[in-house]
Design an enzyme around this catalytic site. Sequence first.
Site, PDB file in Angstrom:
ATOM      1  N   ARG A 182      29.869  30.598  29.784  1.00 35.22           N
ATOM      2  CA  ARG A 182      29.524  29.194  29.584  1.00 35.22           C
ATOM      3  C   ARG A 182      28.719  28.598  30.736  1.00 35.22           C
ATOM      4  NH1 ARG A 182      34.324  30.330  27.236  1.00 35.22           N
ATOM      5  NH2 ARG A 182      34.607  29.525  25.112  1.00 35.22           N
ATOM      6  N   HIS A 216      27.100  31.971  25.886  1.00 36.35           N
ATOM      7  CA  HIS A 216      26.549  33.292  25.563  1.00 36.35           C
ATOM      8  C   HIS A 216      25.069  33.258  25.146  1.00 36.35           C
ATOM      9  CE1 HIS A 216      30.297  35.080  26.297  1.00 36.35           C
ATOM     10  NE2 HIS A 216      30.829  35.054  25.094  1.00 36.35           N
ATOM     11  N   HIS A 252      29.727  42.783  24.771  1.00 34.98           N
ATOM     12  CA  HIS A 252      30.878  42.043  24.256  1.00 34.98           C
ATOM     13  C   HIS A 252      31.655  42.836  23.190  1.00 34.98           C
ATOM     14  CE1 HIS A 252      33.428  38.678  23.586  1.00 34.98           C
ATOM     15  NE2 HIS A 252      32.583  37.748  24.012  1.00 34.98           N
ATOM     16  N   ASP A 282      41.540  33.648  28.741  1.00 36.42           N
ATOM     17  CA  ASP A 282      40.092  33.592  28.535  1.00 36.42           C
ATOM     18  C   ASP A 282      39.488  33.143  29.860  1.00 36.42           C
ATOM     19  OD1 ASP A 282      37.587  33.663  27.469  1.00 36.42           O
ATOM     20  OD2 ASP A 282      37.886  32.043  26.019  1.00 36.42           O
ATOM     21  N   GLU A 324      34.873  41.929  30.171  1.00 37.05           N
ATOM     22  CA  GLU A 324      33.432  41.828  30.351  1.00 37.05           C
ATOM     23  C   GLU A 324      33.088  41.689  31.832  1.00 37.05           C
ATOM     24  OE1 GLU A 324      32.173  38.613  27.412  1.00 37.05           O
ATOM     25  OE2 GLU A 324      34.369  38.677  27.299  1.00 37.05           O
TER      26      GLU A 324
END
Length: 371
Positions: free
Chosen positions: A105, A130, A201, A273, A336
């Site tokens: 983000r 993204h 991803h 997250d 990631e």
Amino acid sequence: MGKIYFYIIMALSFSCIGKESELKLIEEENFKRIIDNKQVNLFTLKNKNGLTAQITNYGGRIVSLWVPDKHGDFDDIVLGYESIEQYLQPKGRYFGALIGRYANRIAKGRFTLYDSIYTLTINNGDNHLHGGQKGFHNVVWSANKLSDKELKLEYLSTDGEEGYPGNLNVTVIYKLNDDNELEINYTATTDRPTHINLSQHSFFNLFGAGKGSINSHLLQINAAYFTPIDEELIPTGQIEEVKSTPFDFTNIKPMGKDIDADNQQLKFGSGYDHNFVLEGSGLRVAAKVFEPNSGRVMEVITNEPGLQFYGGNFLDERNVGKENLTYGYRTAFCLETQHFPNGPNETSFPSTLLDPDDEYHSTCIYKFSIK
């Protein structure tokens, strides 16, 4: 400005070839379609040990990745779909995709670069996620299958695309070798200063895609700190210790062990997250995942400063994938390797600036073995 490096290699090491006959590969014909006047295809890479990856040039997505368990039985361990039509639906999300120009983000979809303000596509609440609405995940890459083990993808992201400055030339090479490594090498150049943070991803489940919750998977992350977020999942700019919090994965533990803890950060993310600040520098082990029933082990090796751990918090029963299996809530995880979210707006975070005189190089390693 020095060169920016980001490394991804997926490596696998096994004592046996396994039962290759059990592989239910997707028909390449299912992906033959013209999109944006470009040919879409599905490419199959395979090494001498039976490791098999299927990749489409639509978004550079890994569609399937077949890995044996401790009994030599192969399973497809990444979420995905069996046809290009399914990837064109909103439910396609980011499954297996290349992410750019900026993974994660950017707050309010804005950044300032050399006194110029750039406004990006807003596609996640009030923020940019993204790379934007199409990003790199929903474009058709030029593809050249160099050999049975190697696929070259190229894409020109033009000046102003999704709001980013500069014409950015990107090359990604997927390569399988006989040491059971799926190597993903990125290079990029620009004709104007810009920000870049590429990633891959894939959503993993070491049981096999769609075969249960990942909360029992054991996870270790080589990070004593993480970057806390606000209610919009944007980093606050602070760096906090993981010690005595649910974010402490310095010792291996089940992914779901502390998922229901009374913790504001878990509430903001609806679970995990978050970006973890990796220990050390250079190429080193960032994380390790072990699934005891299958015996599969996945290590993440990188020289990146950050690692995003996402626990499948937004997956739901509407996601029906390969072999008609449901990709439900927390049935996959992502690890990631990356620079930090909102890096262009946080001067204390590692720089993601790419100048015309520099060349971007990128790699990471997902290394699989059996225990």
